[in-house]
Write a protein that holds these residues in place. Sequence first.
Motif, mmCIF file in Angstrom:
data_model
loop_
_atom_site.group_PDB
_atom_site.id
_atom_site.type_symbol
_atom_site.label_atom_id
_atom_site.label_comp_id
_atom_site.label_asym_id
_atom_site.label_seq_id
_atom_site.Cartn_x
_atom_site.Cartn_y
_atom_site.Cartn_z
ATOM 1 N N GLY A 144 0.788 -1.351 -0.043
ATOM 2 C CA GLY A 144 -0.073 0.103 0.096
ATOM 3 C C GLY A 144 0.888 1.280 0.098
ATOM 4 O O GLY A 144 0.146 2.321 -0.189
ATOM 5 N N ARG A 145 2.144 1.102 0.288
ATOM 6 C CA ARG A 145 2.981 2.339 0.357
ATOM 7 C C ARG A 145 3.988 2.165 -0.793
ATOM 8 O O ARG A 145 4.350 3.308 -1.366
ATOM 9 N N PHE A 146 4.730 1.156 -1.031
ATOM 10 C CA PHE A 146 5.463 0.996 -2.383
ATOM 11 C C PHE A 146 4.933 0.409 -3.316
ATOM 12 O O PHE A 146 4.157 -0.554 -3.241
ATOM 13 N N THR A 147 5.667 0.795 -4.597
ATOM 14 C CA THR A 147 4.967 0.014 -5.762
ATOM 15 C C THR A 147 6.283 -0.189 -6.572
ATOM 16 O O THR A 147 7.110 0.600 -7.004
ATOM 17 N N ILE A 148 6.425 -1.658 -6.941
ATOM 18 C CA ILE A 148 7.628 -1.788 -8.227
ATOM 19 C C ILE A 148 7.070 -1.968 -9.334
ATOM 20 O O ILE A 148 5.757 -2.435 -9.755
ATOM 21 N N SER A 149 7.790 -1.571 -10.339
ATOM 22 C CA SER A 149 7.499 -1.570 -11.665
ATOM 23 C C SER A 149 8.815 -1.870 -12.564
ATOM 24 O O SER A 149 9.985 -1.836 -12.115
ATOM 25 N N ARG A 150 8.608 -2.492 -13.670
ATOM 26 C CA ARG A 150 9.417 -2.807 -14.561
ATOM 27 C C ARG A 150 9.361 -2.375 -16.013
ATOM 28 O O ARG A 150 8.282 -2.323 -16.509
#
Length: 121
Positions: A65-71
């Motif tokens: 809910g606080r961090f988002t990983i993307s690629r």
Amino acid sequence: QVQLLESGGGLVQPGGSLRLSCAASGPIFNINAMGWYLQAPGKRRELVASITSGGITNYTDSVKGRFTISRDNAKNTIYLQMNSLKPEDTAVYYCKADVKTTVFVRRRGYWGQGTQVTVSS
């Protein structure tokens, strides 16, 4: 050789945001999973977030809910958007990539040098 270049760490106040980047380069045949790990002083390195080449993500409970990983597969790059940062997020963050360098070798993990994230008022 494979190299992971991290950027985006720094000092931020509680409640603030940072965006970490990690770009993989070198003799890369393909990359499966990539992820971010943290290591606080005196603690074991632990997973923060990971993402497969197909976009499947996994997060440790403390950052959901606080961090988002993307690629970005075309750039062999992952990102970690870190919002609502807390002092307990303070750690060295390491990038990891599971890389197959040629068709003749097994896949193995490669690590970046780490980038310091400090959350303090």
